[in-house]
Design a protein around this motif. Structure first.
Motif, PDB file in Angstrom:
ATOM      1  N   LEU A 325       0.904  -1.334  -0.151  1.00  0.00           N
ATOM      2  CA  LEU A 325      -0.018  -0.087  -0.090  1.00  0.00           C
ATOM      3  C   LEU A 325       0.872   1.230  -0.183  1.00  0.00           C
ATOM      4  O   LEU A 325       0.571   2.324  -0.573  1.00  0.00           O
ATOM      5  CB  LEU A 325      -1.130   0.125   1.110  1.00  0.00           C
ATOM      6  CG  LEU A 325      -2.149   1.019   1.263  1.00  0.00           C
ATOM      7  CD1 LEU A 325      -3.057   0.451   0.080  1.00  0.00           C
ATOM      8  CD2 LEU A 325      -2.852   0.751   2.541  1.00  0.00           C
ATOM      9  N   PHE A 328       2.023   2.682  -3.368  1.00  0.00           N
ATOM     10  CA  PHE A 328       1.135   3.290  -4.059  1.00  0.00           C
ATOM     11  C   PHE A 328       0.520   4.489  -3.582  1.00  0.00           C
ATOM     12  O   PHE A 328      -0.073   5.565  -4.230  1.00  0.00           O
ATOM     13  CB  PHE A 328      -0.140   2.291  -4.614  1.00  0.00           C
ATOM     14  CG  PHE A 328       0.432   0.922  -5.174  1.00  0.00           C
ATOM     15  CD1 PHE A 328       1.011   1.258  -6.483  1.00  0.00           C
ATOM     16  CD2 PHE A 328       0.620  -0.205  -4.633  1.00  0.00           C
ATOM     17  CE1 PHE A 328       1.440   0.181  -7.288  1.00  0.00           C
ATOM     18  CE2 PHE A 328       1.148  -1.144  -5.615  1.00  0.00           C
ATOM     19  CZ  PHE A 328       1.824  -0.884  -6.525  1.00  0.00           C
ATOM     20  N   LEU A 331       2.791   6.897  -4.572  1.00  0.00           N
ATOM     21  CA  LEU A 331       2.621   7.362  -5.859  1.00  0.00           C
ATOM     22  C   LEU A 331       1.522   8.465  -6.211  1.00  0.00           C
ATOM     23  O   LEU A 331       1.806   9.539  -6.817  1.00  0.00           O
ATOM     24  CB  LEU A 331       2.211   6.129  -6.853  1.00  0.00           C
ATOM     25  CG  LEU A 331       1.703   6.316  -8.208  1.00  0.00           C
ATOM     26  CD1 LEU A 331       3.055   6.643  -9.128  1.00  0.00           C
ATOM     27  CD2 LEU A 331       1.170   5.057  -8.757  1.00  0.00           C
TER      28      LEU A 331
ATOM     29  N   LEU B 141      -4.273   4.412 -11.497  1.00  0.00           N
ATOM     30  CA  LEU B 141      -3.824   3.079 -11.263  1.00  0.00           C
ATOM     31  C   LEU B 141      -3.526   2.692 -10.011  1.00  0.00           C
ATOM     32  O   LEU B 141      -3.857   1.734  -9.294  1.00  0.00           O
ATOM     33  CB  LEU B 141      -2.700   3.020 -12.114  1.00  0.00           C
ATOM     34  CG  LEU B 141      -2.225   1.554 -12.180  1.00  0.00           C
ATOM     35  CD1 LEU B 141      -1.612   0.977 -13.627  1.00  0.00           C
ATOM     36  CD2 LEU B 141      -0.881   1.516 -11.435  1.00  0.00           C
ATOM     37  N   GLY B 142      -2.862   3.609  -9.285  1.00  0.00           N
ATOM     38  CA  GLY B 142      -2.207   3.451  -8.069  1.00  0.00           C
ATOM     39  C   GLY B 142      -3.527   3.344  -7.002  1.00  0.00           C
ATOM     40  O   GLY B 142      -3.490   2.650  -6.029  1.00  0.00           O
ATOM     41  N   LEU B 143      -4.568   4.380  -7.163  1.00  0.00           N
ATOM     42  CA  LEU B 143      -5.717   4.414  -6.388  1.00  0.00           C
ATOM     43  C   LEU B 143      -6.404   3.058  -6.532  1.00  0.00           C
ATOM     44  O   LEU B 143      -7.065   2.368  -5.669  1.00  0.00           O
ATOM     45  CB  LEU B 143      -6.530   5.424  -6.896  1.00  0.00           C
ATOM     46  CG  LEU B 143      -7.715   5.856  -5.999  1.00  0.00           C
ATOM     47  CD1 LEU B 143      -7.122   6.787  -4.959  1.00  0.00           C
ATOM     48  CD2 LEU B 143      -8.759   6.764  -6.878  1.00  0.00           C
ATOM     49  N   ILE B 145      -5.149   0.130  -7.277  1.00  0.00           N
ATOM     50  CA  ILE B 145      -4.381  -1.010  -6.800  1.00  0.00           C
ATOM     51  C   ILE B 145      -4.622  -0.939  -5.059  1.00  0.00           C
ATOM     52  O   ILE B 145      -4.709  -1.606  -4.237  1.00  0.00           O
ATOM     53  CB  ILE B 145      -2.843  -1.095  -7.076  1.00  0.00           C
ATOM     54  CG1 ILE B 145      -2.705  -1.319  -8.596  1.00  0.00           C
ATOM     55  CG2 ILE B 145      -2.214  -2.077  -6.283  1.00  0.00           C
ATOM     56  CD1 ILE B 145      -1.464  -1.563  -9.008  1.00  0.00           C
ATOM     57  N   MET B 146      -4.619   0.409  -4.668  1.00  0.00           N
ATOM     58  CA  MET B 146      -4.950   0.878  -3.190  1.00  0.00           C
ATOM     59  C   MET B 146      -6.106  -0.036  -2.737  1.00  0.00           C
ATOM     60  O   MET B 146      -6.299  -0.666  -1.697  1.00  0.00           O
ATOM     61  CB  MET B 146      -4.953   2.199  -2.972  1.00  0.00           C
ATOM     62  CG  MET B 146      -3.206   2.700  -2.842  1.00  0.00           C
ATOM     63  SD  MET B 146      -3.221   4.554  -2.746  1.00  0.00           S
ATOM     64  CE  MET B 146      -4.021   4.940  -1.339  1.00  0.00           C
ATOM     65  N   ILE B 149      -5.915  -3.463  -2.468  1.00  0.00           N
ATOM     66  CA  ILE B 149      -5.362  -4.222  -1.248  1.00  0.00           C
ATOM     67  C   ILE B 149      -6.006  -4.086  -0.121  1.00  0.00           C
ATOM     68  O   ILE B 149      -6.040  -4.971   0.599  1.00  0.00           O
ATOM     69  CB  ILE B 149      -3.881  -3.172  -1.151  1.00  0.00           C
ATOM     70  CG1 ILE B 149      -3.001  -3.816  -2.310  1.00  0.00           C
ATOM     71  CG2 ILE B 149      -3.313  -3.415   0.232  1.00  0.00           C
ATOM     72  CD1 ILE B 149      -1.683  -3.027  -2.433  1.00  0.00           C
ATOM     73  N   VAL B 150      -7.053  -2.804   0.069  1.00  0.00           N
ATOM     74  CA  VAL B 150      -7.610  -2.616   1.099  1.00  0.00           C
ATOM     75  C   VAL B 150      -8.848  -3.762   1.063  1.00  0.00           C
ATOM     76  O   VAL B 150      -9.119  -4.083   2.184  1.00  0.00           O
ATOM     77  CB  VAL B 150      -8.150  -1.268   1.358  1.00  0.00           C
ATOM     78  CG1 VAL B 150      -9.316  -1.257   2.366  1.00  0.00           C
ATOM     79  CG2 VAL B 150      -7.072  -0.282   1.631  1.00  0.00           C
ATOM     80  N   ARG B 152      -8.798  -6.740  -0.083  1.00  0.00           N
ATOM     81  CA  ARG B 152      -8.117  -7.914  -0.174  1.00  0.00           C
ATOM     82  C   ARG B 152      -7.608  -8.224   1.516  1.00  0.00           C
ATOM     83  O   ARG B 152      -7.755  -9.470   2.053  1.00  0.00           O
ATOM     84  CB  ARG B 152      -6.746  -8.004  -0.948  1.00  0.00           C
ATOM     85  CG  ARG B 152      -6.135  -9.365  -0.981  1.00  0.00           C
ATOM     86  CD  ARG B 152      -4.829  -9.422  -1.790  1.00  0.00           C
ATOM     87  NE  ARG B 152      -3.993  -8.641  -0.970  1.00  0.00           N
ATOM     88  CZ  ARG B 152      -2.503  -8.406  -1.289  1.00  0.00           C
ATOM     89  NH1 ARG B 152      -2.380  -8.349  -2.535  1.00  0.00           N
ATOM     90  NH2 ARG B 152      -1.680  -7.785  -0.636  1.00  0.00           N
TER      91      ARG B 152
END
Lengths: 349, 345
Positions: A325, A328, A331, B141-143, B145-146, B149-150, B152
């Protein structure tokens, strides 16, 4: 009012005002640096609450330096391509995966010696360089005048294809590349005053240092390197003095793929490479290059190492699953604080 | 007459009705799967409808306003997980079971989730949409994936186990209207496509409204749009919120259709898949949404069922490779997609 507007002096002043004056980048502390200082302070404080002492911090630092060096190598690839051809090469991560995977496959028939490993690594790196060049010629060169979104989509498409092929060839299971020192799965551990350092980490640092030096020498001392720098400064002017700009773009992609492959190969013994490792490493390399300003080579190295260390500190204080986390979130925050990304120029819109 | 038939407003509902009837009634023992060689099934048609809803929003955002989003699957996932959590794991949050088992509860959740996701996107959009080109794509894209992850990692609260981690949530109930279950799949197909066509109508309305013209102005030049009085920041945030809200509705409908949600359905590759569909159909048209979704899903199905027969050495799924190559070729040879944009009104 109207006649004042017409005077040549005023027109001249306006034109001069319209041309942005280049700001010396080194004088001003970039917001990224402040952000990093803040992040370190927060993470160290969080660690104190968990009762971390000097030894724990040193361990996290050492671990972070190794991954950080790899991020730096990947980040350099982003910078090379961005400077020379103006593209953010999403496919960079694919080479970070291809390098070690090819290396492992080549190692199969080769003797289990240092020479065999070196040969496999060199051939794998060369193959990555060639595929990087090929990617530029086949996919990006035809779209050199297209909109940025189209070019992003193309590099993303290239990444997905390469990862898909890797899944086909190597399957979803993790592989093992022997550690460089012992040539086996178990690496030698060096104890430095209570801090355990993997011998592979020393290889990572050594390789990274040699690569940085070689890259510096290439850009300062060779004709091709100087031509590439000229393209980075001004593509049209470079073309006018007879530099083959498109060829330099191809060379930049090959160079970036090489850097990615080298990073992936030296990292592989301590991570177990899989077909999908490129996404994470590629994106983190990109974060590192943004942290360094996207156009600066020393910046990319500093950004990579900073990201590696910070991420290691972060991983020390949060749940394991949240390790990724950090990068990103960085990022998004870095992009928002990075002045170039919001510049009101129409060329990037 | 022919002009009316050629209009997608006639053709698409007819096609959906035919698929639904074939699936529900099976006249003369003719089954949809047999008729199309196992290619077109009601299941696939439902999926196409769901993606149509997401793509209408994405096309408005990317094609009309020119704002790239490589994280759209995150909003789709937020909707899906909101519906799944609030129907299956509502007891953990202390919601009384008689409320949860009421037929209207999933619909309320769907609407509330859409509003919440849209609100989230609106806030995020104000900040993030200041970025341009490459940078916006990277930030979304970063958002994305964040968010993945949250989801998951159980929203960071493993003791509640709300999202079920990697395994997700199973046993999401089917939707009901009063006492009538909106199932089997042929019935659900009609529900989903009714929603999808409503979204297309909404999209067409937005495009032909002053807001739609302002969006195209932003695409052309933000400075120029601003100079003629378009509130660029507010409009971009609003369209981002709309696209997120639509994605959330589609996600909720997906959760009730699939009856199980896993975080991997909403990661980076699905976000990319959405961009591919959008590009295939034509980003700058609203009708590109159903076309892109259907074409890409059919192609996927074709690859999955027939590629094995064509290339014997190939095992497993080759979809990502074909996807990537398709994307590159499309950008190279037909950057505006299969449906060409109509001249601006």
């Amino acid at each position: 009012m109207a006649d004042r507007r017409a005077t040549p002096e005023l027109v001249g002043q306006r034109v001069a005002a319209a041309i942005p004056t280049p700001r010396p980048a080194a004088r001003r502390l970039p917001p990224a640096a402040l952000l990093l200082v803040g992040a370190v302070a927060l993470l160290v404080l969080a660690g104190r609450r968990l009762g971390y002492g000097l030894a724990e911090y040193a361990q996290l630092l050492v671990d972070g330096l190794a991954t950080g060096s790899v991020y730096a190598l990947v980040a350099l690839g982003f910078v090379v391509v961005y400077r020379v051809s103006g593209v953010i090469n999403f496919a960079q991560g694919a080479f970070v995966m291809l390098g070690p995977m090819l290396c492992i496959s080549l190692l199969g028939p080769l003797p289990d010696t240092a020479a065999g490993l070196l040969l496999a690594a060199l051939v794998a790196t060369a193959a990555c360089a060639a595929s990087g060049a090929l990617l530029h010629r086949l996919a990006l060169h035809p779209l050199r005048d297209a909109a940025p979104l189209a070019r992003i989509i193309v590099t993303v498409g290239a990444y997905v294809s390469i990862q898909g092929i890797a899944l086909k060839v190597w399957g979803p299971r993790p592989y093992v590349l022997p550690a460089f020192t012992t040539l086996s799965m178990a690496d030698r551990l060096v104890d430095v005053g209570g801090v355990v350092v993997q011998a592979q980490s020393l290889w990572v640092w050594g390789t990274a240092l040699v690569t940085f030096a070689a890259l510096g020498a290439f850009f300062e001392g060779t004709v091709a390197g100087k031509a590439m720098r000229a393209c980075a400064v001004n593509r049209t002017a470079a073309r006018l003095v007879g530099i083959q700009v498109d060829r330099m773009g191809t060379l930049a992609f090959a160079l970036a793929a090489t850097l990615g492959a080298v990073g992936g190969i030296v990292l592989a013994p301590s991570t177990r490479p899989t077909f999908d490792m490129g996404l994470e490493l590629g994106l983190k390399g990109f974060v590192a290059s943004i942290a360094g300003g996207l156009v600066s080579f020393p910046g990319a190295v500093a950004g990579g190492i900073a990201l590696g260390v910070l991420e290691s500190l972060w991983a020390g204080v949060v749940l394991a699953g949240f390790k990724d986390l950090f990068a990103f979130a960085m990022l998004v925050i870095l992009l928002l604080t990075f002045p170039r990304s919001r510049a009101a120029s129409e060329e990037s819109a | 007459m022919t002009a009316r038939l050629r209009s997608p407003w006639t053709a698409v509902p007819c096609a959906v009705a035919v698929v639904a009837v074939l699936d529900l009634v099976e006249p003369f023992g003719v089954r949809l799967g047999h008729l199309t060689g196992g290619l077109l099934t009601a299941d696939l048609a439902v999926r196409a409808g769901l993606f149509t809803i997401v793509l209408v929003g994405l096309n408005l955002l990317m094609g009309y306003a020119g704002q790239a989003s490589l994280g759209q699957a995150a909003f789709y996932g937020m909707g899906a997980f909101a519906s799944a959590i609030l129907t299956v794991r509502a007891h953990v949050l202390g919601i009384p079971p008689e409320v949860v088992s009421a037929w209207w509860w999933p619909w309320v959740v769907m609407a509330a989730a859409a509003c919440a996701v849209a609100g989230f996107a609106w806030v995020v959009g104000w900040v993030i949409l200041r970025l341009r080109g490459h940078y916006l794509a990277m930030a979304t894209l970063g958002l994305g994936i964040m968010v993945y992850i949250v989801l998951r990692e159980n929203l960071g609260m493993p003791h509640l186990n709300l999202t079920g981690g990697f395994d997700g949530i199973v046993g999401v109930p089917r939707l009901r209207l009063g006492s009538a279950a909106l199932w089997p799949v042929g019935v659900y197909l009609l529900v989903v496509w009714a929603a999808a066509l409503a979204c297309v109508a909404l999209g067409e309305n937005v495009v032909h409204s002053p807001a739609g013209r302002a969006l195209r102005a932003i695409h052309g030049s933000e400075a120029a749009a601003e100079s003629v009085g378009v509130d660029v920041g507010a409009l971009k945030a609003r369209i981002f919120a709309l696209s997120a809200g639509l994605a959330s509705v589609a996600g909720s409908l997906y959760a009730h259709f699939q009856a199980a949600v896993v975080p991997d359905t909403f990661g980076f590759v699905p976000s990319l898949e959405l961009v591919v569909m959008s590009a295939v159909g034509g980003m700058r048209t609203v009708w590109g949404a159903p076309l892109g979704a259907t074409v890409v899903l059919l192609l996927e199905q074709l690859l999955r069922t027939h590629l094995l027969g064509l290339v014997p050495a190939v095992s497993g799924e080759l979809e990502p490779v074909v996807f990537g190559v398709l994307l590159i070729l499309l950008m190279r040879f037909r950057p505006s997609g299969l449906v060409q944009a109509a001249p601006a009104p």
